[in-house]
Design a protein around this motif. Structure first.
Motif, PDB file in Angstrom:
ATOM      1  N   TYR A 155      99.951  74.907  34.501  1.00  0.00           N
ATOM      2  CA  TYR A 155      99.458  73.630  33.971  1.00  0.00           C
ATOM      3  C   TYR A 155      97.937  73.553  34.054  1.00  0.00           C
ATOM      4  N   LEU A 156      97.370  74.113  35.136  1.00  0.00           N
ATOM      5  CA  LEU A 156      95.924  74.048  35.329  1.00  0.00           C
ATOM      6  C   LEU A 156      95.171  75.134  34.584  1.00  0.00           C
ATOM      7  N   GLY A 157      95.905  76.108  34.026  1.00  0.00           N
ATOM      8  CA  GLY A 157      95.267  77.175  33.282  1.00  0.00           C
ATOM      9  C   GLY A 157      94.626  78.246  34.141  1.00  0.00           C
ATOM     10  N   VAL A 158      95.182  78.476  35.325  1.00  0.00           N
ATOM     11  CA  VAL A 158      94.683  79.523  36.216  1.00  0.00           C
ATOM     12  C   VAL A 158      95.841  80.433  36.602  1.00  0.00           C
ATOM     13  N   ASP A 159      95.500  81.622  37.113  1.00  0.00           N
ATOM     14  CA  ASP A 159      96.548  82.552  37.529  1.00  0.00           C
ATOM     15  C   ASP A 159      97.247  82.091  38.807  1.00  0.00           C
ATOM     16  N   ALA A 160      96.471  81.525  39.729  1.00  0.00           N
ATOM     17  CA  ALA A 160      97.029  81.104  41.011  1.00  0.00           C
ATOM     18  C   ALA A 160      96.119  80.049  41.626  1.00  0.00           C
ATOM     19  N   LEU A 161      96.691  79.217  42.467  1.00  0.00           N
ATOM     20  CA  LEU A 161      95.894  78.231  43.178  1.00  0.00           C
ATOM     21  C   LEU A 161      95.033  78.915  44.227  1.00  0.00           C
ATOM     22  N   SER A 162      93.957  78.278  44.593  1.00  0.00           N
ATOM     23  CA  SER A 162      93.085  78.808  45.635  1.00  0.00           C
ATOM     24  C   SER A 162      93.712  78.610  47.003  1.00  0.00           C
ATOM     25  N   SER A 163      93.227  79.360  47.993  1.00  0.00           N
ATOM     26  CA  SER A 163      93.713  79.201  49.359  1.00  0.00           C
ATOM     27  C   SER A 163      93.606  77.751  49.799  1.00  0.00           C
ATOM     28  N   HIS A 164      94.676  77.255  50.412  1.00  0.00           N
ATOM     29  CA  HIS A 164      94.694  75.938  51.042  1.00  0.00           C
ATOM     30  C   HIS A 164      94.552  74.793  50.032  1.00  0.00           C
ATOM     31  N   GLN A 165      94.830  75.051  48.759  1.00  0.00           N
ATOM     32  CA  GLN A 165      94.697  74.011  47.740  1.00  0.00           C
ATOM     33  C   GLN A 165      95.926  73.114  47.733  1.00  0.00           C
ATOM     34  N   PRO A 166      95.752  71.809  47.938  1.00  0.00           N
ATOM     35  CA  PRO A 166      96.913  70.911  47.953  1.00  0.00           C
ATOM     36  C   PRO A 166      97.412  70.588  46.551  1.00  0.00           C
ATOM     37  N   VAL A 167      98.698  70.328  46.471  1.00  0.00           N
ATOM     38  CA  VAL A 167      99.337  69.849  45.247  1.00  0.00           C
ATOM     39  C   VAL A 167      99.863  68.458  45.556  1.00  0.00           C
ATOM     40  N   ASN A 168      99.406  67.458  44.817  1.00  0.00           N
ATOM     41  CA  ASN A 168      99.802  66.090  45.141  1.00  0.00           C
ATOM     42  C   ASN A 168     100.849  65.553  44.167  1.00  0.00           C
ATOM     43  N   ALA A 169     101.278  64.342  44.420  1.00  0.00           N
ATOM     44  CA  ALA A 169     102.348  63.732  43.630  1.00  0.00           C
ATOM     45  C   ALA A 169     101.954  63.569  42.169  1.00  0.00           C
ATOM     46  N   ASP A 170     100.724  63.134  41.919  1.00  0.00           N
ATOM     47  CA  ASP A 170     100.284  62.944  40.539  1.00  0.00           C
ATOM     48  C   ASP A 170     100.317  64.256  39.768  1.00  0.00           C
ATOM     49  N   GLN A 171      99.949  65.342  40.449  1.00  0.00           N
ATOM     50  CA  GLN A 171      99.981  66.639  39.780  1.00  0.00           C
ATOM     51  C   GLN A 171     101.407  67.059  39.442  1.00  0.00           C
ATOM     52  N   LEU A 172     102.334  66.870  40.380  1.00  0.00           N
ATOM     53  CA  LEU A 172     103.718  67.230  40.090  1.00  0.00           C
ATOM     54  C   LEU A 172     104.263  66.421  38.928  1.00  0.00           C
ATOM     55  N   GLN A 173     103.953  65.136  38.894  1.00  0.00           N
ATOM     56  CA  GLN A 173     104.401  64.301  37.787  1.00  0.00           C
ATOM     57  C   GLN A 173     103.782  64.775  36.475  1.00  0.00           C
ATOM     58  N   ALA A 174     102.511  65.157  36.516  1.00  0.00           N
ATOM     59  CA  ALA A 174     101.829  65.621  35.312  1.00  0.00           C
ATOM     60  C   ALA A 174     102.390  66.957  34.842  1.00  0.00           C
ATOM     61  N   VAL A 175     102.675  67.854  35.779  1.00  0.00           N
ATOM     62  CA  VAL A 175     103.248  69.155  35.419  1.00  0.00           C
ATOM     63  C   VAL A 175     104.606  68.963  34.765  1.00  0.00           C
ATOM     64  N   ALA A 176     105.438  68.123  35.349  1.00  0.00           N
ATOM     65  CA  ALA A 176     106.755  67.864  34.783  1.00  0.00           C
ATOM     66  C   ALA A 176     106.632  67.310  33.363  1.00  0.00           C
TER      67      ALA A 176
END
Length: 305
Positions: A155-176
């Motif tokens: 969804y973010l257009g990257v290969d992988a998240l950075s170390s220790h990068q949080p994923v929050n509720a708004d992001q999960l809702q947006a990804v869905a």
């Protein structure tokens, strides 16, 4: 139709969590999800010296019996009448149940002065020298559920998240929403961070370690009614916790989901192939090993589409 527990629940649903409630109709509904008959493995091979969470014992495969060893020890498993030189091989496998793709049993995480866990278990009453007797791996239910992949780096257009990068509720809702999927009651939600895209290159993996859901994401998953959730990392939740609270809790997501609500956590789940093919809904099947006294189970889960 009312929901009934699996036989493994031993009549006490407190010790299996919401995933232990699944009616025959719900099982059949999950089995009707696949349309193509394609099977995706959600596990990577385990091997001696494999990367693991730092405090876990190493995973090892050692040979216990080999043809040369049998001859050298003078062992004749089938007696002296063996003109064809029939031999065999057998191995010892040692390591934690939390090696590679696995699910945490309810007794995996404890909290408080009494070291308690979900379902009323505590270390003083329910922990022996052979492991926990309540909420252990032998009580894990089978998982035959609708699976949903939420591909955060996709969804973010990257290969992988950075170390220790949080994923929050708004992001999960947006990804869905971006993927066109909904998360419903009884689902298993798998969250991709891209960590295992670098497997088994430990230097590359270190650039993406312990990203994952934060406490707001955990609350969102609870509100959707999931019975289990997982990720491709070794810790599931983001580490260090950005919201440890007061008193400080280093793993508030494990506490909320596993300890307080009996929501099972999968870790080390390989999601790269599903993500590459933009598959976001599937039949998820995982059958834990029923071993008394364990705090989880290694798995070879599959997704069927």
């Amino acid at each position: 139709m009312t929901s009934t527990p699996f036989p493994e629940a031993s009549g006490d649903l407190r010790h299996v969590g919401p995933a232990g409630h699944q009616s025959p109709a719900e099982v059949l509904a999950a089995l009707r999800l696949p349309e193509q008959g394609r099977v995706f493995s959600l596990a990577l091979p385990r091997y001696t010296g494999m990367p693991l969470f730092g405090s876990h014992p190493p995973f090892q495969v050692t040979m216990y019996r080999t043809p040369a060893g049998l001859r050298g020890d003078g062992v004749e498993p089938w007696g002296p009448h063996n003109e064809v030189n029939l031999q065999y091989m057998a191995e010892n496998v040692s390591g934690t149940a939390h090696s590679g793709a696995h699910v945490d049993a309810l007794a995996h995480m404890t909290i408080g002065e009494d070291d308690h866990w979900y379902g009323g278990g505590n270390a003083r009453q329910h922990l022996g020298d052979r492991g926990p007797t309540v909420g252990d791996g032998s009580k894990l239910p089978p998982f035959i559920r609708r699976g949903v992949l939420l591909d955060v780096p996709g969804y973010l257009g990257v290969d992988a998240l950075s170390s220790h990068q949080p994923v929050n509720a708004d992001q999960l809702q947006a990804v869905a929403g971006h993927q066109g999927v909904t998360v419903g009651r009884g689902d298993v939600v798998l969250i991709r961070t891209g960590y295992l895209g670098a497997w088994p290159d430990t230097e590359r993996m270190a650039r993406h370690t312990t990203a994952g859901p934060d406490l707001s994401a955990a609350r969102w998953l609870l509100a959707q009614g999931v019975v289990a959730t997982g990720s491709d990392t070794e810790t599931y939740e983001v580490q260090p916790a950005p919201d440890p609270g007061s008193p400080a809790n280093p793993q508030p997501v494990h506490t909320l989901l596993l300890i307080e609500h009996g929501i099972y956590l999968f870790e080390g789940i390989y999601l790269e192939e599903l993500a590459a093919e933009h598959i976001h809904e599937f039949l998820f099947v995982a059958l834990p090993l029923k071993i008394k006294g364990t705090t989880g189970s290694m798995l070879d889960p599959i997704a069927i589409v």
